[in-house]
Design a protein around this motif. Structure first.
Motif, short mmCIF file in Angstrom:
data_model
loop_
_atom_site.label_atom_id
_atom_site.label_comp_id
_atom_site.label_asym_id
_atom_site.label_seq_id
_atom_site.Cartn_x
_atom_site.Cartn_y
_atom_site.Cartn_z
N LEU A 34 -20.63 -1.64 -9.55
CA LEU A 34 -19.17 -1.77 -9.72
C LEU A 34 -18.76 -1.88 -11.19
CD1 LEU A 34 -18.20 -4.09 -6.69
CD2 LEU A 34 -18.19 -1.60 -6.79
N SER A 35 -19.55 -1.31 -12.08
CA SER A 35 -19.15 -1.34 -13.49
C SER A 35 -18.01 -0.37 -13.74
CB SER A 35 -20.34 -1.04 -14.41
OG SER A 35 -20.83 0.26 -14.16
N THR A 36 -18.09 0.80 -13.16
CA THR A 36 -16.95 1.72 -13.24
C THR A 36 -16.42 2.07 -11.85
OG1 THR A 36 -18.48 3.57 -13.42
CG2 THR A 36 -17.54 2.75 -15.47
N PHE A 48 -22.81 -1.70 2.06
CA PHE A 48 -22.69 -1.79 0.60
C PHE A 48 -23.66 -2.82 0.04
CE2 PHE A 48 -20.49 -3.86 -3.12
CZ PHE A 48 -20.84 -2.87 -4.03
N ILE A 49 -24.39 -2.41 -0.99
CA ILE A 49 -25.23 -3.34 -1.74
C ILE A 49 -24.74 -3.33 -3.18
CG2 ILE A 49 -27.57 -3.82 -2.59
CD1 ILE A 49 -28.64 -2.14 -0.20
N GLN A 50 -24.31 -4.49 -3.66
CA GLN A 50 -23.93 -4.54 -5.08
C GLN A 50 -25.20 -4.77 -5.89
OE1 GLN A 50 -20.61 -7.02 -6.14
NE2 GLN A 50 -20.76 -6.43 -8.30
N GLY A 51 -25.58 -3.77 -6.62
CA GLY A 51 -26.83 -3.88 -7.37
C GLY A 51 -26.84 -2.92 -8.54
N ASP A 52 -27.79 -3.16 -9.42
CA ASP A 52 -27.87 -2.38 -10.66
C ASP A 52 -29.18 -1.60 -10.67
OD1 ASP A 52 -26.43 -2.93 -13.68
OD2 ASP A 52 -28.35 -1.86 -13.59
N ILE A 53 -29.14 -0.37 -11.18
CA ILE A 53 -30.36 0.44 -11.20
C ILE A 53 -31.39 -0.07 -12.22
CG2 ILE A 53 -29.41 2.55 -10.19
CD1 ILE A 53 -29.01 3.65 -12.98
N LEU A 54 -30.99 -1.04 -13.02
CA LEU A 54 -31.98 -1.65 -13.92
C LEU A 54 -32.75 -2.77 -13.21
CD1 LEU A 54 -29.90 -1.62 -17.22
CD2 LEU A 54 -31.65 0.00 -16.47
N SER A 60 -35.78 -1.32 -4.96
CA SER A 60 -36.87 -1.14 -4.01
C SER A 60 -36.45 -1.63 -2.61
CB SER A 60 -38.11 -1.88 -4.52
OG SER A 60 -39.21 -1.43 -3.81
N ALA A 61 -35.78 -2.77 -2.58
CA ALA A 61 -35.32 -3.32 -1.29
C ALA A 61 -34.34 -2.35 -0.63
CB ALA A 61 -34.67 -4.68 -1.50
N ALA A 62 -33.49 -1.71 -1.44
CA ALA A 62 -32.48 -0.80 -0.89
C ALA A 62 -33.10 0.47 -0.30
CB ALA A 62 -31.47 -0.43 -1.97
N MET A 63 -34.33 0.79 -0.70
CA MET A 63 -34.97 2.02 -0.23
C MET A 63 -35.48 1.92 1.21
SD MET A 63 -34.94 4.33 -2.58
CE MET A 63 -34.34 4.25 -4.26
N THR A 64 -35.61 0.70 1.71
CA THR A 64 -36.17 0.52 3.05
C THR A 64 -35.39 1.32 4.09
OG1 THR A 64 -36.70 -1.70 2.34
CG2 THR A 64 -36.95 -1.27 4.69
N HIS A 71 -28.12 10.33 -6.20
CA HIS A 71 -27.99 9.43 -7.36
C HIS A 71 -26.90 9.92 -8.30
CE1 HIS A 71 -28.77 6.91 -10.70
NE2 HIS A 71 -29.54 7.74 -11.38
N LEU A 72 -25.82 9.12 -8.35
CA LEU A 72 -24.69 9.48 -9.22
C LEU A 72 -24.36 8.37 -10.21
CD1 LEU A 72 -23.59 9.89 -5.91
CD2 LEU A 72 -22.35 11.64 -7.14
N ALA A 73 -25.17 7.31 -10.24
CA ALA A 73 -24.82 6.19 -11.12
C ALA A 73 -25.22 6.53 -12.55
CB ALA A 73 -25.56 4.93 -10.65
N ALA A 74 -24.24 6.77 -13.38
CA ALA A 74 -24.54 7.10 -14.77
C ALA A 74 -23.34 6.79 -15.64
CB ALA A 74 -24.89 8.58 -14.90
N LYS A 75 -23.63 6.56 -16.89
CA LYS A 75 -22.54 6.50 -17.87
C LYS A 75 -22.22 7.94 -18.24
CE LYS A 75 -23.22 1.96 -19.64
NZ LYS A 75 -21.86 1.58 -19.22
N LYS A 76 -20.93 8.24 -18.41
CA LYS A 76 -20.59 9.66 -18.55
C LYS A 76 -19.56 9.99 -19.63
CE LYS A 76 -16.97 9.99 -15.08
NZ LYS A 76 -15.83 10.64 -15.64
N ALA A 77 -19.29 9.02 -20.52
CA ALA A 77 -18.32 9.34 -21.58
C ALA A 77 -19.07 9.95 -22.76
CB ALA A 77 -17.55 8.10 -21.98
#
Ligand code: WQD
Length: 321
Positions: A34-36, A48-54, A60-64, A71-77
């Motif tokens: 939820l950063s952007t 919904f899982i609020q989590g960070d790819i770092l 790993s838990a979300a992959m179960t 995968h669309l989570a990226a900074k894009k500016a």
């Protein structure tokens, strides 16, 4: 695909991908920090899982139980990527490697990646296909290209098949009004036109009117996010049915100038849009359009929502509020 993890699913493009997956009967889990992205873009029928790819453990838990990852989570500016490459390296490169490693660990074998026309850099041709040379001119584009290179190795070594989708200029909103979050601090042309029309800005800048184009302003290939979302659904189906890894452009093949976009918006919404002609923005090629025949042949994909009318009116519906 039945169980799909959409990383970055609360973002602008991600939420449209979630809508399309739900429409096609998938069971969707959204993973987003939820950063952007925003809560407004979450669907009650997706987990919904609020989590960070770092956060490797959370990933790993979300992959179960997942069969595929989008995968669309990226900074894009683009500008910001030149100022803070460290942030872009960490989020876009390290973060994506975490995703791929978590997939490998949990035996999730299908990956759809949100790539960009930014990988091409200053094009040698104004119509780009996937065989054109890649040479990004900004750090953002570099991060996308690096991941595509990692992907070919993860395919060879970890058996993760992928479709990397190189988006041209993503625009528009869900016709049914299901995506409600506006982008914060937008940098792209259409949201800036909309903010000007809505009075959020008093004036906008047109970056250069002395390009070698019919009206002197830059030409781009604007593709509706609903069409992009449809390509993700098709890419997942393609991987599920055994398709081999692919890198595919997503665009309409038709270009529109900056002035076309402003004029068409004025005409459709009956509001004046005040602008100044400003100097050229560094790094802007005069004309950039996609050749997306491969996506058509391989995925059976054809843009159906990318007329200027549909793009502009679907976006205005949100900004009007
Ligand atoms: C479009 C045209 C501007 C703002 C960017 C990234 C690319 C990809 C898509 C993510 C250009 C002009 C813009 C304004 C203007 N991103 N413009 N006044 O640069 O084609 O592509 O978004 O993957 O990597 O570079 O899109 O919307 O910024 O600009 O005149 O206030 O509008 O100069 O000609 P761009 P954009």
């Amino acid at each position: 695909m039945t169980n799909v993890l959409v990383i970055g699913g609360a973002g602008y493009i991600g939420s449209h991908v979630v809508a399309a997956l739900l429409d096609n009967g998938a069971t969707v889990t959204v993973f987003d920090n939820l950063s952007t992205g925003t809560r407004e873009n979450l669907f009650p029928t997706a987990r919904f899982i609020q989590g960070d790819i770092l956060d490797k453990q959370a990933l790993s838990a979300a992959m179960t139980g997942q069969e595929a990852v989008v995968h669309l989570a990226a900074k894009k500016a683009v500008g910001e990527s030149m100022q803070y490459p460290d942030k872009y390296a960490e989020n876009n490169i390290s973060g994506t490697l975490n995703v791929l490693n978590a997939m490998a660990e949990n035996k999730v074998k299908a990956f759809v990646f949100s790539s960009s026309a930014a990988v091409y850099g200053i094009p040698q041709e104004s119509v780009l296909d996937e065989t054109c040379p890649v040479d990004p001119i900004n750090f953002y584009g570099f991060t996308k290209l690096e991941i595509e290179r990692f992907l070919t190795w993860y395919d060879r070594l970890k058996d993760i098949r992928f479709v990397s989708l190189r988006y041209f200029n993503a625009v528009g909103y869900d016709a049914a009004g299901r995506v409600k979050g506006l982008e914060k601090n937008p940098q792209n042309l259409l949201p800036i036109i909309m903010e000007t029309a809505a009075g959020i800005r008093s004036k906008m800048a047109v970056f250069g009117n002395d390009y070698d184009t019919p009206d002197g302003t830059c030409i781009r290939d604007y593709i509706h996010v609903t069409d992009l979302a449809d390509a993700h659904v098709r890419a997942l189906h393609y991987l599920k049915t055994g398709g081999k890894s692919q890198i595919l452009n997503l665009g309409t093949g038709t270009g529109h100038s900056v002035m076309d976009m402003i004029q068409k918006t004025q005409e459709l919404i009956h509001r004046p849009i005040s602008f100044d002609i400003a100097p050229r923005r560094p790094g802007d090629p005069a004309k950039l359009t996609a050749k997306a025949d491969a996506a058509h042949t391989i995925l059976g994909w054809t843009p159906r929502h990318s007329s200027l009318d549909e793009i502009i009116l679907s976006t205005w519906r949100l900004y009007q509020k």
